[in-house]
Design a protein around this motif. Sequence first.
Motif, mmCIF file in Angstrom:
data_model
loop_
_atom_site.group_PDB
_atom_site.id
_atom_site.type_symbol
_atom_site.label_atom_id
_atom_site.label_comp_id
_atom_site.label_asym_id
_atom_site.label_seq_id
_atom_site.Cartn_x
_atom_site.Cartn_y
_atom_site.Cartn_z
ATOM 1 N N SER A 112 0.833 -1.215 0.000
ATOM 2 C CA SER A 112 0.000 0.000 0.000
ATOM 3 C C SER A 112 0.860 1.255 0.000
ATOM 4 O O SER A 112 0.601 2.210 -0.759
ATOM 5 C CB SER A 112 -0.926 -0.013 1.210
ATOM 6 O OG SER A 112 -1.681 1.160 1.266
ATOM 7 N N GLN A 116 1.204 4.068 -3.089
ATOM 8 C CA GLN A 116 1.011 5.513 -2.912
ATOM 9 C C GLN A 116 2.217 6.298 -3.428
ATOM 10 O O GLN A 116 2.056 7.355 -4.058
ATOM 11 C CB GLN A 116 0.751 5.834 -1.447
ATOM 12 C CG GLN A 116 -0.600 5.346 -0.957
ATOM 13 C CD GLN A 116 -0.786 5.571 0.529
ATOM 14 O OE1 GLN A 116 -0.292 6.552 1.076
ATOM 15 N NE2 GLN A 116 -1.486 4.659 1.175
ATOM 16 N N GLN A 119 2.125 6.275 -7.231
ATOM 17 C CA GLN A 119 1.018 7.109 -7.714
ATOM 18 C C GLN A 119 1.354 8.594 -7.606
ATOM 19 O O GLN A 119 1.043 9.361 -8.521
ATOM 20 C CB GLN A 119 -0.278 6.776 -6.969
ATOM 21 C CG GLN A 119 -0.837 5.431 -7.388
ATOM 22 C CD GLN A 119 -2.019 4.978 -6.552
ATOM 23 O OE1 GLN A 119 -2.222 5.412 -5.416
ATOM 24 N NE2 GLN A 119 -2.805 4.069 -7.117
ATOM 25 N N ARG A 120 1.994 8.994 -6.514
ATOM 26 C CA ARG A 120 2.403 10.402 -6.385
ATOM 27 C C ARG A 120 3.432 10.776 -7.440
ATOM 28 O O ARG A 120 3.346 11.833 -8.064
ATOM 29 C CB ARG A 120 2.958 10.678 -4.973
ATOM 30 C CG ARG A 120 1.897 10.855 -3.910
ATOM 31 C CD ARG A 120 2.463 11.421 -2.624
ATOM 32 N NE ARG A 120 3.508 10.607 -2.030
ATOM 33 C CZ ARG A 120 3.312 9.628 -1.141
ATOM 34 N NH1 ARG A 120 2.101 9.339 -0.731
ATOM 35 N NH2 ARG A 120 4.326 8.962 -0.654
#
Length: 196
Positions: A112, A116, A119-120
């Motif tokens: 997870s 993240q 994705q950033r």
Amino acid sequence: IDAVASLDKVCECFHMPFQSGDDSVLKDMRRGYTFESYMSIIRKIRKIAGVDASICGDVIVGFPGEDDAAFQRTLDLMEEVKFDNLNTFAYSPRPNTEAANWENQVPDEVKSERLQIVQRLAAQHALERSERYVGHTVEILVEDRNPKNMEQVMGRTRQGRQVFFDGDINELRGEIVDVEILEARTWSLVGKMITA
């Protein structure tokens, strides 16, 4: 790549899934390529089709055995390519797959967190790639009405980037029009149609 560069009817958009930037993870995934062989294709695209050619991809984080160093190599690949769009996924075991039974599963909280992070970074790169259009006039193929603003239409650049601008969909659907790009967003652009 040569066809994209030489044929006006073919748009400058390449979907190049890479899954991971780490050679060991790629080998475990049975991908058949390495970081360097993937990057040689990317360099060829940039050289032949041009630096403005769109490169999109797919990445999976948390594949069994992906340690911190392997994950960093994925980030390194992302930094080197700077994808226009990147589909991001956390690995999840699938029934009847060899990797689902491996003992070196990555904990869900690590997957997870890594998801993240990618994705950033993907959003940062997408915005950087969008910003190259601002102040330029580009050809847009009008596809549909903007569902969030009925006074606008939505179309795409030759590189596949969505563009929103004022217009009548009944007059413009399927047309190629010139649009001056006024604003860059992470995944889209805003512009003004140039009229004769």
